[in-house]
Design a protein around this motif. Sequence first.
Motif, PDB file in Angstrom:
ATOM      1  N   LYS A 162      57.547  -9.756  30.890  1.00  0.00           N
ATOM      2  CA  LYS A 162      56.618  -9.896  31.413  1.00  0.00           C
ATOM      3  C   LYS A 162      56.752 -11.078  32.550  1.00  0.00           C
ATOM      4  O   LYS A 162      56.455 -11.007  33.799  1.00  0.00           O
ATOM      5  N   ASN A 163      57.623 -12.089  32.063  1.00  0.00           N
ATOM      6  CA  ASN A 163      57.899 -13.184  32.947  1.00  0.00           C
ATOM      7  C   ASN A 163      58.741 -12.655  33.973  1.00  0.00           C
ATOM      8  O   ASN A 163      58.736 -13.124  35.157  1.00  0.00           O
ATOM      9  N   LYS A 166      56.577 -10.926  36.525  1.00  0.00           N
ATOM     10  CA  LYS A 166      55.769 -11.950  37.151  1.00  0.00           C
ATOM     11  C   LYS A 166      56.486 -12.678  38.395  1.00  0.00           C
ATOM     12  O   LYS A 166      55.894 -12.619  39.234  1.00  0.00           O
ATOM     13  N   GLU A 167      57.596 -12.974  38.072  1.00  0.00           N
ATOM     14  CA  GLU A 167      58.465 -13.353  39.113  1.00  0.00           C
ATOM     15  C   GLU A 167      58.495 -12.597  40.352  1.00  0.00           C
ATOM     16  O   GLU A 167      58.604 -13.044  41.692  1.00  0.00           O
ATOM     17  N   ASP A 170      55.615 -12.107  42.282  1.00  0.00           N
ATOM     18  CA  ASP A 170      55.180 -13.469  42.931  1.00  0.00           C
ATOM     19  C   ASP A 170      56.046 -13.366  44.399  1.00  0.00           C
ATOM     20  O   ASP A 170      55.517 -13.576  45.288  1.00  0.00           O
ATOM     21  N   GLU A 175      49.330 -11.937  43.513  1.00  0.00           N
ATOM     22  CA  GLU A 175      48.766 -12.789  42.396  1.00  0.00           C
ATOM     23  C   GLU A 175      48.771 -11.975  41.210  1.00  0.00           C
ATOM     24  O   GLU A 175      48.470 -10.875  41.252  1.00  0.00           O
ATOM     25  N   VAL A 176      49.508 -12.362  39.876  1.00  0.00           N
ATOM     26  CA  VAL A 176      49.535 -11.731  38.655  1.00  0.00           C
ATOM     27  C   VAL A 176      48.463 -11.976  37.829  1.00  0.00           C
ATOM     28  O   VAL A 176      48.071 -13.204  37.549  1.00  0.00           O
ATOM     29  N   GLU A 177      47.752 -11.123  37.356  1.00  0.00           N
ATOM     30  CA  GLU A 177      47.010 -11.217  36.004  1.00  0.00           C
ATOM     31  C   GLU A 177      47.423 -10.417  34.717  1.00  0.00           C
ATOM     32  O   GLU A 177      47.526  -9.260  34.890  1.00  0.00           O
ATOM     33  N   ASP A 178      47.893 -11.078  33.759  1.00  0.00           N
ATOM     34  CA  ASP A 178      48.598 -10.391  32.627  1.00  0.00           C
ATOM     35  C   ASP A 178      47.455 -10.365  31.579  1.00  0.00           C
ATOM     36  O   ASP A 178      46.636 -11.092  30.991  1.00  0.00           O
TER      37      ASP A 178
END
Length: 213
Positions: A162-163, A166-167, A170, A175-178
Motif C-alpha cells: 500500500k505504501n 500511495k507513492e 501521489d 490524495e489517498v485514503e487508505d
Amino acid sequence: MKVGILGSGVVGQTLATGFIKYGHQVKIGTSNAGKLNNWLSNAGPNGSAASFADAASFGELIVLAVKGTAALNVLEKAGKENLKDKTVIDATNPIAELPPVNGVLQFFTNQNSSLMEELQSKYPKANFVKAFSCVGNAMMINPDFGGTKPTMFIAGNNDDSKNVVKEILDTFGWEVEDMGKAEAARAIEPLCILWCIPGFLQNRWTHAFKLLK
Ligand SMILES: NC(=O)c1ccc[n+]([C@@H]2O[C@H](COP(=O)([O-])OP(=O)(O)OC[C@H]3O[C@@H](n4cnc5c(N)ncnc54)[C@H](OP(=O)(O)O)[C@@H]3O)[C@@H](O)[C@H]2O)c1
C-alpha cells in the motif's frame, strides 16, 4: 521500476502511459497484441507489449486492468509464480454481463464480498491493492479539478504494498485514503456504480470523489 500491466483496454493503456510519463518501464500483457499497435507507436522505448505471462514476469509491480469477468482467467494466464511477492494494483470492477438498470450497473458479486478478495484468496502470495477502480480513465493521471485534489480510496492486506501504491498515487496527483484490509474492497468496488450513474443518465463522465474532513 518495471511495471507489468495485465490489460490492453483503455485503463491498461492510460495507466501504462502514466507510468512511462514518470520514468518507469512498462510491458502491457494481452492475448491480442495487434490492439496495441497505436499505443505502441506513441509509447517510446519504455513501452512494449507481450503475453500476459511475459508482462507479469517482467513486472516488479503488476497492474490488473481487465474485464472483471476475465480477471481470474487472466491471472491464471499470468502465472502464480510471476505474481508471487509482488504488489498487484487492482483496478478491475466486477461488472456483470447485464445492462445497467436506470443507469445502475449490475455486479456479479454481492455486498458482503468483492472481486479483489476472491483474487487475493486464490493468489495468497500476491499483494493486491485496490486502486483506480472508482474513477474514469480520463481522470487517472494528473486529474485537473482546478487545484482540488480528488481522493483515491485504496485497500489491501500488505502495508508495504500500500505504501508503494500511495507513492504512485501521489505522483499521479491523487490524495489517498487508505480504507484498510482487503474486505474494504466491498465498499470501494461499488463506488464504480455510483461514479457511472451521472454518465449513463446525463452523459457526465468528468467527476471524481473527494472525502471531506
Ligand atoms: N474504462 C474505465 O474508465 C474504467 C475505470 C475504472 C475501472 N475500470 C475497470 O478496469 C478494467 C479494465 O477496463 P477497460 O475499460 O480498460 O477494458 P475492458 O474491456 O473491461 O478489459 C479489457 C481487457 O480485458 C481482457 N479480456 C476481456 N475479455 C476477456 C476474456 N473473456 N478472457 C480473457 N481476457 C479478457 C482483454 O484481453 P485482451 O488484451 O487479450 O484483449 C483486455 O486486456 C475493468 O474491470 C473496468 O471495470 C474501467
